[in-house]
Design a protein around this motif. Structure first.
Motif, short mmCIF file in Angstrom:
data_model
loop_
_atom_site.label_atom_id
_atom_site.label_comp_id
_atom_site.label_asym_id
_atom_site.label_seq_id
_atom_site.Cartn_x
_atom_site.Cartn_y
_atom_site.Cartn_z
N LYS A 92 69.49 44.49 40.18
CA LYS A 92 69.31 45.77 40.85
C LYS A 92 67.90 45.90 41.43
O LYS A 92 66.92 45.79 40.71
CB LYS A 92 69.54 46.93 39.87
CG LYS A 92 70.92 46.91 39.20
CD LYS A 92 72.03 47.21 40.18
CE LYS A 92 73.38 47.30 39.47
NZ LYS A 92 74.47 47.62 40.40
N PRO A 93 67.78 46.15 42.75
CA PRO A 93 66.46 46.34 43.35
C PRO A 93 65.69 47.49 42.70
O PRO A 93 64.47 47.45 42.62
CB PRO A 93 66.79 46.65 44.82
CG PRO A 93 68.11 46.02 45.05
CD PRO A 93 68.86 46.15 43.76
N ALA A 94 66.43 48.53 42.24
CA ALA A 94 65.77 49.67 41.62
C ALA A 94 65.01 49.27 40.36
O ALA A 94 63.95 49.82 40.05
CB ALA A 94 66.80 50.76 41.28
N ALA A 101 67.23 63.83 40.70
CA ALA A 101 66.26 63.21 39.79
C ALA A 101 65.35 62.23 40.51
O ALA A 101 64.13 62.22 40.30
CB ALA A 101 66.98 62.51 38.64
N ILE A 102 65.92 61.40 41.41
CA ILE A 102 65.12 60.39 42.07
C ILE A 102 64.10 61.03 43.02
O ILE A 102 62.98 60.54 43.20
CB ILE A 102 66.00 59.37 42.83
CG1 ILE A 102 65.15 58.21 43.34
CG2 ILE A 102 66.76 60.06 43.95
CD1 ILE A 102 64.36 57.48 42.27
N GLN A 116 64.01 55.25 31.63
CA GLN A 116 65.04 55.85 30.78
C GLN A 116 66.24 56.31 31.60
O GLN A 116 67.36 56.32 31.10
CB GLN A 116 64.44 57.01 29.98
CG GLN A 116 63.27 56.59 29.10
CD GLN A 116 62.61 57.76 28.41
OE1 GLN A 116 63.28 58.65 27.89
NE2 GLN A 116 61.28 57.76 28.40
N ASP A 117 66.00 56.72 32.86
CA ASP A 117 67.12 57.06 33.76
C ASP A 117 68.00 55.84 34.00
O ASP A 117 69.23 55.92 33.96
CB ASP A 117 66.59 57.56 35.12
CG ASP A 117 65.81 58.85 35.03
OD1 ASP A 117 66.09 59.63 34.10
OD2 ASP A 117 64.95 59.07 35.89
N GLN A 149 65.58 54.25 42.41
CA GLN A 149 66.80 55.02 42.18
C GLN A 149 66.74 55.62 40.76
O GLN A 149 65.89 55.25 39.97
CB GLN A 149 68.04 54.14 42.31
CG GLN A 149 68.27 53.56 43.68
CD GLN A 149 69.52 52.70 43.76
OE1 GLN A 149 70.35 52.74 42.86
NE2 GLN A 149 69.64 51.92 44.82
N ALA A 150 67.68 56.53 40.48
CA ALA A 150 67.71 57.14 39.15
C ALA A 150 69.09 57.06 38.52
O ALA A 150 69.36 57.74 37.53
CB ALA A 150 67.25 58.60 39.23
#
Length: 430
Positions: free
Chosen positions: A232-234, A301-302, A355-356, A417-418
């Motif tokens: 994942k890039p996030a 959130a993000i 944590q997200d 991202q979140a």
């Protein structure tokens, strides 16, 4: 969970929740009391032992050599056996090492080698703390309260640096640099005794901290979804952003006392060692409150995480740059305070974003990110010493901080991202 295995209700758990939040805040404070002792004492120790800037940089950066080796281990152990156990064991060890540091310094004539060894050992022992703390909070604090809780506990880093800056400066002036290490180490060992004696029960140290989030079940995970996470890039964006934030913070933490001492030799040490960290404490708590408030008001959130990072990495670097272009002591204190103050917004940005993304293995993922940050800290602190020594100017150091910070910010703004990435596609939260 209570002894009968039932969830605690909110009213019953409230006081114990507050006790544990305060205890973890104090633990973070003492972690930084011990960590900041060496930067506070570097000038005096350099005079006693004849260190130049490069040698002082080696001692200051050696902490991160050990710090980067135990991050992943600490997070994984926190996910498996409980963060509170990892924290207590590591605190007892780093408190002891801090208390005996002056004795190690005078064991022989190889002062540089002994101090480098003690700082590496300190890094090894403290490296498990934040990954274990992240694991503990991700399992026991609700998503809507994570930013405020993490920021409150994280404010201990500023409070600890403040305490060492205030009391340490006085002890340094009155009793000499060894007293700073005795002070920090003794307080840590006292905290360990209190936690073990009054807050942990049972032979296996089953924590009373299960009440941090009443009714929230704790699950232990033995397998980490390595492939799913790192595709994942996030995740990579968060790791790189954490690297940038940690490196920038470590460079300032290590070199600011020396910058003020050499640039303004007649200034009182307690001013520049206290004021930046004093204003950072309410800023850290406020950032958590603001983040949770915006999310509860319906903001994504993000979006909130990126806003916090814009403050924590972007705006803070502007004030760091200004430090290299002023000759006024008052302005330097203001700029240093603003930069440190704004860096606390990282607690409500990438630290909570971990944590997200992966609450089931947040300790492990934070360990990976902080390992990267510690490695960058080694390079950053050493490079900072080299730049200062070769150019004779502090401007290069603050330019370095700004470049590192903005690289991390841009990466997070583009790829952050979140949404959870630790679940299989059929269970993923959308």
């Amino acid at each position: 969970m209570n002894p009968a295995g039932r969830p605690w209700d909110s009213q019953e758990a409230g006081p114990e929740c507050q006790v544990w939040t305060g205890t973890l805040l104090l633990g973070t404070c003492l972690l930084y009391c011990a960590r900041a002792s060496m930067p506070i004492c570097t000038v005096s120790m350099s005079q006693d032992f004849g260190w130049n800037k490069k040698e002082a940089g080696i001692v200051l950066s050696s902490f991160f050599w050990g710090y980067c080796l135990t991050q992943v281990v600490g997070g994984h152990l926190g996910d498996r056996i409980g963060g509170e156990k990892v924290i207590l064991l590591s605190a007892s060890a780093w408190g002891s090492i801090t208390a005996v540091t002056p004795l190690l310094a005078h064991l022989g004539s190889a002062h540089l080698a002994f101090m480098t060894f003690s700082r590496i050992l300190m890094g090894l022992l403290q490296g498990v703390y934040f990954p274990a703390l992240t694991s503990l909070l991700s399992q026991k604090v609700r998503e809507s309260e994570r930013a405020f809780t993490y920021s409150t506990v994280g404010a201990g880093s500023q409070f600890g640096t403040l305490l060492t800056g205030a009391v340490g400066s006085l002890l340094l002036e009155w009793c000499g640099w060894p007293s700073v290490f005795y002070f920090s180490g003794s307080l840590t060992l006292l905290w360990v005794w209190y936690v073990y004696r009054y807050l942990l029960s049972g032979k296996d140290l089953v924590p009373a901290s299960g009440v941090l989030a009443p009714g929230l079940l704790v699950t232990r995970h033995s397998r980490v979804p390595w492939r799913r996470l790192f595709r994942k890039p996030a995740v990579w964006a968060t790791v790189f952003s954490q690297l940038s934030a940690a490196c920038s913070f470590f460079v300032l933490l290590s070199w600011l006392p020396t910058f003020f001492k050499e640039t303004f030799p007649d200034a009182k040490g307690w001013i520049f060692n206290v004021v930046p960290w004093l204003v950072a404490i309410p800023a850290s708590v406020f950032s958590g409150f603001l983040s949770d408030h915006l999310i509860n008001r319906g903001y994504r959130a993000i979006t909130v995480r990126k806003l916090m990072q814009g403050m924590g990495l972007g705006l803070s670097s502007v004030f760091a740059l200004r430090l290299g272009h002023t000759s006024s002591f008052c302005e330097s204190v203001v700029f240093a305070s603003a930069s440190i103050c704004l860096q606390t917004f990282n607690h409500s940005g990438i630290s909570v974003n971990i944590q997200d993304l992966a609450p089931s293995c947040a300790g492990f993922l934070f360990g990976v990110a902080n390992t990267a940050g510690a490695l960058a800290g080694v390079v950053g602190v050493c490079l900072g010493g080299y730049l200062i020594e070769t150019t004779g100017s502090w401007t290069c150091l603050f330019n370095l901080v700004a470049i590192i910070s903005n690289l991390g910010l841009c990466t997070f703004l583009v790829f952050g991202q979140a949404q959870r990435v630790d679940l299989s596609p059929t269970r993923e939260d959308l």
